[in-house]
Every structure is written in structure tokens, then in C-alpha cells.
Design a protein around this motif. Structure first.
Motif, PDB file in Angstrom:
ATOM      1  N   GLY A  27      52.604 -52.713  91.892  1.00 41.31           N
ATOM      2  CA  GLY A  27      52.621 -51.325  91.467  1.00 41.31           C
ATOM      3  C   GLY A  27      51.282 -50.925  90.892  1.00 41.31           C
ATOM      4  N   LEU A  28      51.149 -49.658  90.625  1.00 42.34           N
ATOM      5  CA  LEU A  28      49.938 -49.133  90.007  1.00 42.34           C
ATOM      6  C   LEU A  28      50.205 -48.928  88.524  1.00 42.34           C
ATOM      7  N   PRO A  29      49.343 -49.465  87.662  1.00 37.66           N
ATOM      8  CA  PRO A  29      49.606 -49.368  86.226  1.00 37.66           C
ATOM      9  C   PRO A  29      49.669 -47.935  85.705  1.00 37.66           C
ATOM     10  N   ASN A  30      48.942 -47.022  86.325  1.00 37.38           N
ATOM     11  CA  ASN A  30      48.931 -45.638  85.857  1.00 37.38           C
ATOM     12  C   ASN A  30      49.841 -44.718  86.650  1.00 37.38           C
ATOM     13  N   ASP A  31      50.600 -45.272  87.597  1.00 39.79           N
ATOM     14  CA  ASP A  31      51.493 -44.454  88.418  1.00 39.79           C
ATOM     15  C   ASP A  31      52.783 -45.212  88.679  1.00 39.79           C
ATOM     16  N   PRO A  32      53.768 -45.088  87.807  1.00 34.52           N
ATOM     17  CA  PRO A  32      55.017 -45.838  87.976  1.00 34.52           C
ATOM     18  C   PRO A  32      55.860 -45.367  89.157  1.00 34.52           C
ATOM     19  N   THR A  33      55.460 -44.292  89.833  1.00 35.49           N
ATOM     20  CA  THR A  33      56.229 -43.806  90.976  1.00 35.49           C
ATOM     21  C   THR A  33      55.865 -44.518  92.271  1.00 35.49           C
ATOM     22  N   PHE A  34      54.823 -45.369  92.242  1.00 40.37           N
ATOM     23  CA  PHE A  34      54.376 -46.047  93.462  1.00 40.37           C
ATOM     24  C   PHE A  34      54.571 -47.554  93.329  1.00 40.37           C
ATOM     25  N   THR A  35      55.268 -48.136  94.300  1.00 42.37           N
ATOM     26  CA  THR A  35      55.460 -49.582  94.346  1.00 42.37           C
ATOM     27  C   THR A  35      55.530 -50.013  95.807  1.00 42.37           C
ATOM     28  N   VAL A  36      54.904 -51.125  96.119  1.00 45.02           N
ATOM     29  CA  VAL A  36      55.076 -51.765  97.418  1.00 45.02           C
ATOM     30  C   VAL A  36      55.868 -53.031  97.145  1.00 45.02           C
ATOM     31  N   GLU A  37      56.990 -53.164  97.815  1.00 42.02           N
ATOM     32  CA  GLU A  37      57.833 -54.337  97.640  1.00 42.02           C
ATOM     33  C   GLU A  37      57.880 -55.111  98.947  1.00 42.02           C
ATOM     34  N   LEU A  38      57.595 -56.402  98.866  1.00 43.71           N
ATOM     35  CA  LEU A  38      57.613 -57.267 100.043  1.00 43.71           C
ATOM     36  C   LEU A  38      58.768 -58.256  99.897  1.00 43.71           C
ATOM     37  N   ASN A  39      59.549 -58.404 100.955  1.00 43.76           N
ATOM     38  CA  ASN A  39      60.694 -59.311 100.946  1.00 43.76           C
ATOM     39  C   ASN A  39      60.535 -60.371 102.024  1.00 43.76           C
ATOM     40  N   GLN A  40      60.849 -61.607 101.673  1.00 41.94           N
ATOM     41  CA  GLN A  40      60.880 -62.686 102.647  1.00 41.94           C
ATOM     42  C   GLN A  40      62.303 -63.229 102.675  1.00 41.94           C
ATOM     43  N   TRP A  41      62.949 -63.095 103.825  1.00 45.04           N
ATOM     44  CA  TRP A  41      64.332 -63.541 103.967  1.00 45.04           C
ATOM     45  C   TRP A  41      64.353 -65.009 104.358  1.00 45.04           C
ATOM     46  N   HIS A  42      65.143 -65.810 103.656  1.00 43.40           N
ATOM     47  CA  HIS A  42      65.268 -67.236 103.940  1.00 43.40           C
ATOM     48  C   HIS A  42      66.523 -67.533 104.757  1.00 43.40           C
ATOM     49  N   THR A  43      67.525 -66.682 104.655  1.00 41.42           N
ATOM     50  CA  THR A  43      68.746 -66.834 105.438  1.00 41.42           C
ATOM     51  C   THR A  43      69.138 -65.461 105.959  1.00 41.42           C
ATOM     52  N   PRO A  44      69.720 -65.359 107.103  1.00 38.49           N
ATOM     53  CA  PRO A  44      70.038 -66.460 108.007  1.00 38.49           C
ATOM     54  C   PRO A  44      68.786 -67.006 108.688  1.00 38.49           C
ATOM     55  N   GLU A  45      68.900 -68.205 109.200  1.00 38.14           N
ATOM     56  CA  GLU A  45      67.792 -68.817 109.934  1.00 38.14           C
ATOM     57  C   GLU A  45      67.500 -67.999 111.188  1.00 38.14           C
ATOM     58  N   PRO A  46      66.234 -67.912 111.599  1.00 41.54           N
ATOM     59  CA  PRO A  46      65.914 -67.184 112.827  1.00 41.54           C
ATOM     60  C   PRO A  46      66.537 -67.868 114.049  1.00 41.54           C
ATOM     61  N   VAL A  47      66.902 -67.047 115.014  1.00 36.79           N
ATOM     62  CA  VAL A  47      67.506 -67.555 116.248  1.00 36.79           C
ATOM     63  C   VAL A  47      66.699 -67.003 117.413  1.00 36.79           C
ATOM     64  N   GLY A  48      66.277 -67.876 118.317  1.00 29.24           N
ATOM     65  CA  GLY A  48      65.567 -67.435 119.502  1.00 29.24           C
ATOM     66  C   GLY A  48      64.097 -67.176 119.240  1.00 29.24           C
ATOM     67  N   PRO A  49      63.388 -66.712 120.271  1.00 28.15           N
ATOM     68  CA  PRO A  49      61.946 -66.472 120.135  1.00 28.15           C
ATOM     69  C   PRO A  49      61.664 -65.259 119.258  1.00 28.15           C
ATOM     70  N   VAL A  50      60.496 -65.254 118.668  1.00 18.77           N
ATOM     71  CA  VAL A  50      60.070 -64.106 117.863  1.00 18.77           C
ATOM     72  C   VAL A  50      59.767 -62.951 118.813  1.00 18.77           C
ATOM     73  N   PRO A  51      60.368 -61.776 118.583  1.00 22.21           N
ATOM     74  CA  PRO A  51      60.083 -60.634 119.458  1.00 22.21           C
ATOM     75  C   PRO A  51      58.606 -60.275 119.409  1.00 22.21           C
ATOM     76  N   ASP A  52      58.058 -59.878 120.556  1.00 20.66           N
ATOM     77  CA  ASP A  52      56.637 -59.543 120.573  1.00 20.66           C
ATOM     78  C   ASP A  52      56.373 -58.082 120.902  1.00 20.66           C
ATOM     79  N   ARG A  53      57.398 -57.304 121.111  1.00 17.61           N
ATOM     80  CA  ARG A  53      57.202 -55.881 121.386  1.00 17.61           C
ATOM     81  C   ARG A  53      57.276 -55.117 120.079  1.00 17.61           C
ATOM     82  N   ALA A  54      56.390 -54.155 119.913  1.00 16.58           N
ATOM     83  CA  ALA A  54      56.252 -53.433 118.643  1.00 16.58           C
ATOM     84  C   ALA A  54      57.578 -52.866 118.147  1.00 16.58           C
ATOM     85  N   HIS A  55      58.387 -52.310 119.030  1.00 16.64           N
ATOM     86  CA  HIS A  55      59.625 -51.666 118.575  1.00 16.64           C
ATOM     87  C   HIS A  55      60.713 -52.664 118.179  1.00 16.64           C
ATOM     88  N   THR A  56      60.471 -53.972 118.366  1.00 20.56           N
ATOM     89  CA  THR A  56      61.467 -54.979 117.979  1.00 20.56           C
ATOM     90  C   THR A  56      60.997 -55.852 116.820  1.00 20.56           C
TER      91      THR A  56
END
Length: 107
Positions: free
Chosen positions: A7-36
Motif C-alpha cells: 500500500g501507499l503510506p499516504n493513500d490508504p485507498t490504494f492497495t495491490v494484493e498478490l495471492n499465491q494459491w497452494h491448493t488445489p494442485e495444478p492439473v494439466g499444462p499451463v495455458p499459454d493463450r492470453a485469455h486463459t
């Protein structure tokens, strides 16, 4: 899930939140098309791209390129300094040098 928020210390209305999902495990190949892929590129304003590069380049896992001046003839900006890197999931992150004073005028 692991979460990191920035977040920005002088602007509490702005935050970027990043999430890393551990479950469920990925299945199949990683999609390579932008819309997927979900998020595949993000551009962030940065006060000083060269300073950001100096810090990020110390960690090779970011795979950051050198800052580059991109001319924008015919625009009031004249050009921008930018740098590209990849996050651990391969998302392209573009840092664009724009001082907060240049962005504050936007409404």
C-alpha cells in the motif's frame, strides 16, 4: 494461500494484493493463450526506475531487464523510462517512471 499486500503510506485507498494459491494442485499444462492465463502483464508507475532496477537486479529470480528510454514524439511527456521483469509466476511487470506529482493531477 499466501498473500502479500503493498500500500501507499499516504493513500490508504490504494492497495495491490498478490495471492499465491497452494491448493488445489495444478492439473494439466499451463495455458499459454492470453485469455486463459489470468493476469499476464501489469504496468505500475514508479518514482525512479533506475533505483528500482538497482534493488531488483540483485535477485536473479526477477529476471529484470535494464531500464530503457522510450521516446514518445509528439506527446507532452516526450518519452518514458521503463523496465520489464517477470514475477515468479511469469507475469510480465512493467515499471514506468512517473513521479507521483505527475499522477496526482489525474481525477
Amino acid at each position: 494461500m499466501t498473500t502479500a499486500a503493498v500500500g501507499l503510506p499516504n493513500d490508504p485507498t490504494f492497495t495491490v494484493e498478490l495471492n499465491q494459491w497452494h491448493t488445489p494442485e495444478p492439473v494439466g499444462p499451463v495455458p499459454d493463450r492470453a485469455h486463459t492465463q489470468g493476469l499476464y502483464r501489469i504496468a505500475l508507475a514508479c518514482e525512479d526506475v533506475n533505483a528500482a532496477h538497482a534493488g531488483l537486479a540483485r535477485d536473479p529470480s526477477f529476471g529484470c531487464g535494464d531500464p530503457v528510454w522510450i521516446p514518445l514524439p509528439g506527446t507532452p511527456l516526450g518519452g518514458l523510462t521503463v523496465m520489464f521483469l517477470r514475477d515468479p509466476d511469469g507475469v510480465v511487470v512493467e515499471l514506468v517512471e512517473r513521479p507521483r506529482s505527475a499522477l496526482a493531477a489525474r481525477g
